[in-house]
Design an enzyme around this catalytic site. Structure first.
Site, short mmCIF file in Angstrom:
data_model
loop_
_atom_site.label_atom_id
_atom_site.label_comp_id
_atom_site.label_asym_id
_atom_site.label_seq_id
_atom_site.Cartn_x
_atom_site.Cartn_y
_atom_site.Cartn_z
N ASP A 65 0.96 -0.98 -0.45
CA ASP A 65 0.47 0.10 -0.29
C ASP A 65 0.56 1.06 0.05
OD1 ASP A 65 0.41 -0.13 2.76
OD2 ASP A 65 -1.36 0.26 2.97
N TYR A 67 3.18 5.00 0.32
CA TYR A 67 3.82 5.38 1.42
C TYR A 67 3.21 6.46 2.96
CZ TYR A 67 8.62 4.05 -1.07
OH TYR A 67 8.69 3.11 -1.25
N PHE A 78 6.33 1.76 -4.33
CA PHE A 78 8.75 2.44 -4.21
C PHE A 78 8.63 3.21 -4.86
CE2 PHE A 78 7.79 -2.72 -4.65
CZ PHE A 78 7.81 -2.70 -3.49
N HIS A 187 10.61 -9.37 -0.76
CA HIS A 187 10.41 -8.14 -0.28
C HIS A 187 12.03 -7.31 0.26
CE1 HIS A 187 8.36 -4.21 0.91
NE2 HIS A 187 7.65 -4.22 0.16
#
Length: 220
Positions: A65, A67, A78, A187
């Site tokens: 989701d 920031y 990202f 991740h």
């Protein structure tokens, strides 16, 4: 429902706009923007789709989701705007790009350059309340982004899907690996990057696959 989104995606997702779940999701999101601080700015909710038309997608990178800090989320997973300090996951992504390709991209914050080349940088959940990660989960966004993956899976061929972490890897259930390339790894978060994100070589592997299918590589 009149949804402001890039035309090819508006057509590809035409079954979504009048669905009950999307109506409920829209009501929830509108109430949240009216009553709390929500990221990204409302005009950027569909920025990933607006920047990368359906028929131009070559690579899909799935985030979780947006920031949740002030000024960070810009609608691309990202990614942050150029004047915003790089979050830790982005720092690690750029480290792997450099190690994998030899390109120094340490000063890159805004990944729009990737999006314009055909990299769909899509979060699974497209909005979040300030300082509350995961606050807009299980409201319908996951179903919406499943629709995006499913449409790309059935309507396109030879797309590279980069799925980092268990949350993104679950989306892989929607992808026909005989039609597309699926790359998975831990991740890029500092909590997991050293368990296999670093050294995954996804950026060069993606370009090798694209070139094997007569598609131009991404300039990471």
């Amino acid at each position: 429902m009149n949804v402001r989104i890039e035309d090819s995606w508006h057509k590809a997702l035409s079954n979504v706009w009048e669905s009950e779940y999307f109506a409920r999701l829209t009501d929830f999101v509108r109430q949240q923007y009216a009553n709390t601080t929500v990221y990204p700015p409302a005009s950027k909710i569909f920025a990933a789709l607006d920047a990368c038309p359906f028929d131009k997608v070559k690579v899909v990178i799935v985030g979780q989701d947006p920031y949740h800090g002030p000024g960070q989320a810009n609608g691309l997973c990202f990614s942050v705007n150029a004047d915003v300090p790089q979050p830790p996951s982005l720092v690690n992504i750029l480290k792997e790009v450099a190690a994998n390709t030899g390109q120094d991209v340490s000063n890159v914050s805004d990944l729009m350059r990737w999006a314009k080349q055909g990299v769909l940088l899509i979060n699974s959940v497209l909005t979040v309340e300030a300082s509350r990660p995961g606050s807009h989960a299980n409201r319908g966004w996951e179903q919406f982004t499943d629709e995006i993956i499913a449409k790309l899976n059935s309507g396109r061929e030879n797309i590279v899907f980069m799925l980092w972490g268990s949350y993104a890897i679950k989306k892989g259930q929607l992808i026909d690996r005989s039609r597309h390339c699926v790359l998975t790894s831990p991740h890029p978060s500092p909590l997991s990057a050293y368990r296999g994100f670093f050294g995954n070589r996804h950026f060069s592997l993606a370009n090798e696959y694209l070139q094997q299918h007569n598609l131009s590589p991404i300039q990471w």
